[in-house]
Design an enzyme around this catalytic site. Structure first.
Site, PDB file in Angstrom:
ATOM      1  N   ALA A   1      72.896  23.264  41.965  1.00  0.00           N
ATOM      2  CA  ALA A   1      72.290  23.892  40.795  1.00  0.00           C
ATOM      3  C   ALA A   1      70.947  23.247  40.489  1.00  0.00           C
ATOM      4  CB  ALA A   1      73.223  23.741  39.599  1.00  0.00           C
ATOM      5  N   CYS A   2      69.903  24.051  40.387  1.00  0.00           N
ATOM      6  CA  CYS A   2      68.551  23.521  40.177  1.00  0.00           C
ATOM      7  C   CYS A   2      67.776  24.444  39.242  1.00  0.00           C
ATOM      8  CB  CYS A   2      67.802  23.398  41.511  1.00  0.00           C
ATOM      9  SG  CYS A   2      68.704  22.510  42.808  1.00  0.00           S
ATOM     10  N   THR A   3      66.589  23.999  38.827  1.00  0.00           N
ATOM     11  CA  THR A   3      65.680  24.830  38.041  1.00  0.00           C
ATOM     12  C   THR A   3      64.264  24.617  38.556  1.00  0.00           C
ATOM     13  OG1 THR A   3      67.104  24.463  36.103  1.00  0.00           O
ATOM     14  CG2 THR A   3      64.950  25.478  35.727  1.00  0.00           C
TER      15      THR A   3
END
Length: 554
Positions: free
Chosen positions: A2-4
């Site tokens: 999970a990243c942004t």
């Protein structure tokens, strides 16, 4: 994973740089210690084998460039280089895990490793079938071999078409002039779009591109690229959901998802970032909001209301819905709203790399890789020059055990302490972030000025200017430059060069020595300030322990 991600075009950034940035977040329930390293050409593998998929790629006939990376400290799952800048001043961030839908996966399934069955030589034996490439592999297979952002897309696209992938991923490439965002589509297909110079892009674990010009991608490729058979793939599998033929093709509708999970995990993050960067363009809050946290049509790219700074990027990538009922540390919501949406600044952040390519600097020092380790609400973002022969040990020598002697684990300890006493420690964290950030900007200005004084750094037409300005800050030197003295397609590039010339310029030994000294100075100050913050928050939190007692309590 999970990243942004946030991408900032050169006309949208505060100084004309292209900027690509991404939080790397570890999987739920685990931490992933990270290292900041330089990979020398002789250290690059000649034959690559993925730990996860067991795919093998022969690299023996290719000449790699030196590059930085932020690999795992524990290599049990592979390298996971994640983010870096190479000697051609090309930056790469890989990857943002994306979502897709059943129609895409039915048409082009992921290439997943199939373990061997039985024993070799015995009846019924089935040999292993390797999987495709994925986040573990992308930086190692691509960044050392490309000399422009556009080449990065082309190389990764060719690898995807040849080997396939076992996951949906988004990858960013940048050079001084362009940013490209690339998204995988199923097992072998992909699309890529050039980020508009005047815009920023927000990407929260969801396939994001919402308009795509197939004619350009299959023709001139001015602003779009894709796998060669994408038009047939879309048509044969009825993936275009446009109601009218005049409607631009929308990859988000065709290839992406709009699930209930997206509405609590992904879209609220895009909403939070754009709410901060465009607060007055539309209504963001309340029942009449133009876009709400669960809206499916939050734009992929938009022009900000003002120029975007490094501090803005750090703020949005640390965001935990401040000023809304969704802030887990806030006072506006209740126990339901505070945990309604997944924050951007989350406990299991591994690292943040912000890669800035500055066209107003000579090629030898125009790239900066800003780095933060650990949970973003409680860490700091500071600059390091990637064009060096080695990185500071404080960021490189990350161990797999907890210790306060390296930057990664020290930030982890600080975050755990501060989370439990957010209000009591927030002032100390704010002071730490501002002090280290200000020192970082001062260091960059001082170092750029020192680079100006090194013989051969500037082109001949600017040598006198650079010499006169050697004692001043880099920004002041740039203000005096006459851009008409330089040749090149982009008048904002003070030292336009062909890719091979860039590589030669960045290999200036005197420059690398100067930049390495600046990096070490930054690391020394960073360690001192981080140690002081740990002292402060440990004391504050310790005084709140439940077994405290004083005679005045008697």
């Amino acid at each position: 994973m999970a990243c942004t991600t946030i991408l900032v075009g050169k006309d949208a950034s505060y100084d004309g740089s292209t900027i690509i940035a991404r939080n790397e977040d570890s999987s739920n329930g685990e931490f992933c210690p990270k290292r900041f390293v330089v990979v020398k050409p002789e250290e690059q593998p000649k034959h690559y084998r993925s730990v996860i998929s067991h795919v093998e790629v022969d690299l023996s006939d290719e000449e790699p460039l030196q590059y930085t990376a932020v690999p795992n400290a524990d290599l049990k799952d592979g390298i996971w280089g994640e983010a870096g800048v190479n000697e051609a001043n090309v930056a790469m961030s890989a990857t943002e895990t994306l979502t897709t839908n059943e129609r895409v996966l039915g048409a082009d399934p992921f290439v997943v490793r199939k373990p061997a069955r039985g024993k070799e030589g015995e009846p019924g034996y089935e040999p292993e079938v390797p999987g495709g490439i994925g986040e573990e592999d992308f930086v190692t297979l691509v960044l050392p071999y490309v000399k422009t952002a556009r080449e990065g897309v082309q190389r990764l696209g060719a690898l995807l078409e040849q080997y396939g992938t076992y996951e949906m991923n988004g990858t960013a490439f940048s050079d001084a002039d362009e940013i490209w965002w690339m998204e995988t589509v199923g097992g072998h297909h992909w699309i890529a779009k050039r980020v508009p110079d005047e815009a920023y892009v927000t990407m929260p674990n969801q396939l994001g591109i919402d308009e795509f010009d197939l004619d350009d991608a299959l023709g001139e490729q001015e602003n779009h690229m894709c796998s060669a058979d994408l038009a047939e793939f879309i048509s044969d599998n009825h993936l275009d959901l446009s109601v009218e033929s005049t409607t631009p093709f929308n990859p988000r509708d065709a290839f992406g998802s709009h699930s209930d999970q997206d509405h609590v995990y992904n879209t609220p993050r895009a909403w939070a970032m754009q709410r901060f960067l465009n607060p007055y363009d539309e209504v963001w809050d309340g029942p009449d909001a133009d876009h709400k946290p669960e809206s499916n049509d939050i734009p992929w790219a938009r022009q900000p209301e003002r120029k975007v700074t490094i501090e803005d990027i750090k703020w949005v990538l640390s965001n935990h819905y401040q000023g809304t009922p969704y802030d887990p540390y806030g006072k506006l919501g209740d126990e339901h709203t505070k945990h309604m949406y997944r924050p951007i600044g989350i406990n299991r952040q591994s690292q943040l790399s912000v890669m800035q390519i500055r066209p107003y600097r000579p090629q030898s020092d125009r790239a900066i890789q800003w780095i933060a380790y650990g949970s973003n609400p409680f860490n700091t973002l500071v600059p390091f020059y990637p064009n060096v022969d080695a990185t500071p040990k404080y960021l490189e020598d990350t161990t797999t055990r907890v210790t306060t002697e390296n930057f990664y684990w020290e930030n982890r300890v600080i975050a755990a302490l501060c989370d439990a006493a957010f209000g009591d420690t927030s002032n100390a964290v704010d002071r730490y972030q501002q002090k280290t950030g200000a020192f970082g900007h001062r260091l960059v200005a001082d170092t750029d000025a020192a680079i100006n004084a090194i013989d051969g750094v500037w082109p001949e037409s600017a040598e006198d200017i650079a010499e006169d300005e050697a004692e001043n800050a880099a920004a002041e030197a740039v203000d005096e430059l006459d851009f008409d003295d330089f040749d090149g397609d982009d008048e904002r590039d003070v030292q336009p060069m062909e890719p091979d010339e860039i590589v030669e310029a960045t290999r200036n030994a005197a420059v690398r020595e100067t930049l390495a000294a600046a990096n070490q100075r930054m690391a020394d100050v960073l360690k001192d300030e981080t140690d002081q913050l740990l002292d402060s928050v440990l004391y504050t939190v310790s005084m709140k322990m439940k077994n405290g007692f004083h005679l005045s309590d008697f």
